[in-house]
Design a protein around this motif. Structure first.
Motif, short mmCIF file in Angstrom:
data_model
loop_
_atom_site.label_atom_id
_atom_site.label_comp_id
_atom_site.label_asym_id
_atom_site.label_seq_id
_atom_site.Cartn_x
_atom_site.Cartn_y
_atom_site.Cartn_z
N TRP A 109 0.82 -1.21 0.00
CA TRP A 109 0.00 0.00 0.00
C TRP A 109 0.85 1.26 0.00
O TRP A 109 0.38 2.33 0.37
N GLY A 110 2.10 1.11 -0.39
CA GLY A 110 2.94 2.28 -0.59
C GLY A 110 3.84 2.63 0.56
O GLY A 110 4.56 3.64 0.50
N TRP A 111 3.85 1.82 1.62
CA TRP A 111 4.74 2.10 2.73
C TRP A 111 6.12 1.50 2.45
O TRP A 111 6.23 0.32 2.14
N SER A 112 7.14 2.30 2.59
CA SER A 112 8.49 1.76 2.59
C SER A 112 8.72 1.15 3.97
O SER A 112 7.92 1.34 4.88
N LYS A 113 9.81 0.41 4.14
CA LYS A 113 10.10 -0.18 5.44
C LYS A 113 10.29 0.91 6.48
O LYS A 113 9.87 0.76 7.64
N GLU A 114 10.87 2.02 6.07
CA GLU A 114 11.10 3.12 7.01
C GLU A 114 9.77 3.73 7.48
O GLU A 114 9.58 4.04 8.66
N ILE A 115 8.84 3.90 6.51
CA ILE A 115 7.53 4.46 6.88
C ILE A 115 6.77 3.48 7.78
O ILE A 115 6.11 3.88 8.75
N ALA A 116 6.86 2.17 7.47
CA ALA A 116 6.19 1.17 8.29
C ALA A 116 6.74 1.18 9.71
O ALA A 116 5.98 1.06 10.69
N LEU A 117 8.04 1.33 9.85
CA LEU A 117 8.64 1.39 11.18
C LEU A 117 8.24 2.67 11.91
O LEU A 117 8.10 2.69 13.13
N LEU A 118 8.05 3.74 11.14
CA LEU A 118 7.56 4.99 11.74
C LEU A 118 6.18 4.76 12.33
O LEU A 118 5.89 5.19 13.46
N ALA A 119 5.31 4.07 11.57
CA ALA A 119 3.97 3.77 12.07
C ALA A 119 4.04 2.87 13.30
O ALA A 119 3.29 3.06 14.27
N PHE A 120 4.95 1.90 13.27
CA PHE A 120 5.11 0.99 14.40
C PHE A 120 5.52 1.75 15.66
O PHE A 120 5.05 1.46 16.76
N LYS A 121 6.39 2.74 15.49
CA LYS A 121 6.83 3.52 16.64
C LYS A 121 5.71 4.41 17.17
O LYS A 121 5.67 4.73 18.37
N ARG A 122 4.83 4.85 16.27
CA ARG A 122 3.70 5.67 16.71
C ARG A 122 2.65 4.81 17.42
O ARG A 122 2.05 5.23 18.40
N HIS A 123 2.40 3.62 16.87
CA HIS A 123 1.37 2.73 17.43
C HIS A 123 1.78 1.28 17.18
O HIS A 123 1.40 0.70 16.17
N PRO A 124 2.58 0.69 18.09
CA PRO A 124 3.11 -0.66 17.87
C PRO A 124 2.06 -1.72 17.52
O PRO A 124 2.35 -2.66 16.79
N LEU A 127 2.53 8.38 4.02
CA LEU A 127 3.15 9.09 5.13
C LEU A 127 2.10 9.65 6.08
O LEU A 127 2.26 9.61 7.31
N ASN A 128 1.01 10.15 5.53
CA ASN A 128 -0.07 10.71 6.34
C ASN A 128 -0.67 9.64 7.24
O ASN A 128 -0.92 9.87 8.43
N ILE A 129 -0.90 8.45 6.69
CA ILE A 129 -1.47 7.36 7.48
C ILE A 129 -0.47 6.89 8.53
O ILE A 129 -0.83 6.61 9.68
N ALA A 130 0.80 6.78 8.15
CA ALA A 130 1.84 6.32 9.08
C ALA A 130 2.00 7.26 10.26
O ALA A 130 2.35 6.84 11.36
N ARG A 131 1.78 8.55 10.03
CA ARG A 131 1.90 9.52 11.11
C ARG A 131 0.75 9.41 12.11
O ARG A 131 0.86 9.84 13.25
N ASN A 132 -0.35 8.83 11.66
CA ASN A 132 -1.51 8.64 12.53
C ASN A 132 -2.10 7.25 12.30
O ASN A 132 -3.22 7.10 11.83
N PRO A 133 -1.35 6.19 12.61
CA PRO A 133 -1.81 4.82 12.32
C PRO A 133 -3.02 4.39 13.13
O PRO A 133 -3.64 3.37 12.83
N THR A 134 -3.39 5.18 14.14
CA THR A 134 -4.57 4.84 14.94
C THR A 134 -5.81 4.70 14.08
O THR A 134 -6.71 3.91 14.39
N VAL A 135 -5.87 5.45 12.97
CA VAL A 135 -7.04 5.43 12.12
C VAL A 135 -7.33 4.03 11.58
O VAL A 135 -8.49 3.66 11.36
N ILE A 136 -6.29 3.21 11.39
CA ILE A 136 -6.49 1.87 10.84
C ILE A 136 -7.26 0.98 11.81
O ILE A 136 -7.91 0.02 11.40
N PHE A 137 -7.21 1.30 13.10
CA PHE A 137 -7.86 0.47 14.11
C PHE A 137 -9.37 0.64 14.14
O PHE A 137 -10.09 -0.23 14.60
N PHE A 138 -9.85 1.78 13.67
CA PHE A 138 -11.27 2.07 13.76
C PHE A 138 -12.09 1.20 12.81
O PHE A 138 -11.59 0.72 11.79
N SER A 139 -13.37 1.06 13.13
CA SER A 139 -14.28 0.31 12.27
C SER A 139 -14.47 1.05 10.95
O SER A 139 -14.78 2.24 10.93
#
Length: 394
Positions: free
Chosen positions: A271-286, A312-324
């Motif tokens: 979905w367009g995340w590089s490994k660095e962006i994915a790790l950024l998301a992980f650090k924001r919301h493991p 990048l926008n989603i990775a900065r706020n990965p909480t959104v993925i958790f919502f219904s």
């Protein structure tokens, strides 16, 4: 000869009544049909007679299925109902429902042979004494019936005392046990004590440790070697031990293997995340790495393909993925899309601004505020319509 015939007929009739399930008035059901509970005593020895009686009792007085009753009877030996009756009676007196008693007996049938006033009542009273409500106690003990078989002095009290030494407040101890009743039977010396001591050595504050124990109690009861491995992985990724996200990352690593983590990273990469962006998301919301593949795919498909959000926008706020998707993401994005089209909100509006607030706050700020300008806005939101159908609805 006639007497023998009559006795045999009475015995057969008793077995038939047992098979049809006509229960006593203080039983769990009025009528119960059993497929195979043929309890014949004609060729049984003393041991089999005891087991047959136990099977009948477990079905008639405890509501177990035939299969469960046969399995449970292998751990029981009694021919009189006085003791098991007293166990069932005490549990009912202390707020346990019929279904809860059935579950306890199915998992811990040996409890039917105990002295309830010496074995069960002290534990029930102990849990009440530290702040559990009358409804909490049956639920907790039913979810983990092994607690009723544990030693009060050697297991339950020491474990809860240790939790109190970590959490400092009885209320937090109660909350932790309610969330994970299985945290109690563990000997704290084998896992919890060394795990928590490791966190303290690394500089984790009391607040972070209490947060981990209260919200993720199962994570601190795993083997110390596994816990230490998770801590090492988190440190290698650069997490700061003084932050709460450090312990959140630890609990995530205790639940996911390296291979599974790599699999999640690959999925996000599609979905367009590089490994660095994915790790950024992980650090924001493991915990974004603990979501199911289906949940990730559906959320990312909507956000990337239909909302045109950047990775990048989603990775900065990965909480959104958790919502219904149906109850929160689509309805709120639908409203924001309309407001953007009409120039009523800024084009660079952060997703956290409208995705994170509670329901009442979102309605006040983005729906009610603009309902005079966009009369159909509330209906669109409540209908949870897909973006493709919004044009004709407003």
């Amino acid at each position: 000869m006639l007497g023998f015939y009559c006795s045999r007929q009475l015995l057969l009739l008793k077995c038939r009544v047992t098979q049809l399930g006509f229960l006593r008035q203080n039983g769990f059901f009025i009528v119960k049909s059993f497929t195979s509970v043929a309890i014949s005593h004609s060729n049984e020895g003393p041991g089999e007679e005891k087991r047959s009686f136990a099977v009948s009792y477990l079905i008639n007085s405890c509501g177990l299925s035939t299969k469960s009753a046969i399995l449970a009877s292998k751990r029981l030996q009694f021919q009189r109902s006085e003791t098991p009756d007293s166990v069932v009676h005490l549990l009912k007196e202390n707020g346990f429902t019929n279904s809860q008693i059935s579950q306890i007996v199915r998992i811990q049938p040996s409890l039917l042979s105990c002295d309830p006033k010496k074995v069960l009542l002290p534990k029930i009273e102990f849990f009440r004494s530290i702040g559990f409500s009358c409804s909490d106690v049956p639920r907790i003990l039913t979810s983990n019936p092994s607690l009723l078989g544990r030693s009060l002095e050697k297991c339950l009290i020491p474990c809860l005392d240790f939790l109190k030494s970590v959490l400092l407040e009885d209320e937090k101890v109660v909350l932790t046990v309610k969330r994970a009743p299985r945290v109690i039977p563990f000997d704290p010396r084998n896992s919890m004590i060394p795990n928590i001591e490791l966190l303290r050595q690394l500089g984790a504050p009391q607040s972070a440790i209490a947060f981990l124990v209260t919200n993720f109690p199962s994570s601190v009861t795993i083997k110390h070697t596994r816990f230490a491995e998770a801590v090492h992985e988190v440190k290698e990724m650069g997490f700061n031990p003084s932050k709460i996200v450090f312990v959140v990352a630890i609990q995530a690593f205790t639940k996911i293997t390296k291979s599974k983590l790599e699999s999640k990273l690959e999925l996000y990469k599609r979905w367009g995340w590089s490994k660095e962006i994915a790790l950024l998301a992980f650090k924001r919301h493991p915990n974004c790495m603990l979501l199911s593949d289906e949940k990730i795919t559906k959320a990312m498909d909507f956000l990337v393909n239909e909302m045109s959000w950047s990775s990048l926008n989603i990775a900065r706020n990965p909480t959104v993925i958790f919502f219904s998707l149906e109850k929160r993401i689509i309805p709120r994005c639908s409203v924001i899309q309309i407001l953007l089209a009409k120039g009523l909100v800024k084009s660079d509006l952060s997703s956290s601004t409208f995705m994170l607030p509670g329901e009442r706050s979102f309605l006040d700020k983005f729906v009610i505020k603009f309902q005079d300008v966009v009369p159909g806005l509330r209906n669109v939101y409540l209908a949870k319509m897909h973006l493709s159908g919004l044009g004709n609805a407003v």
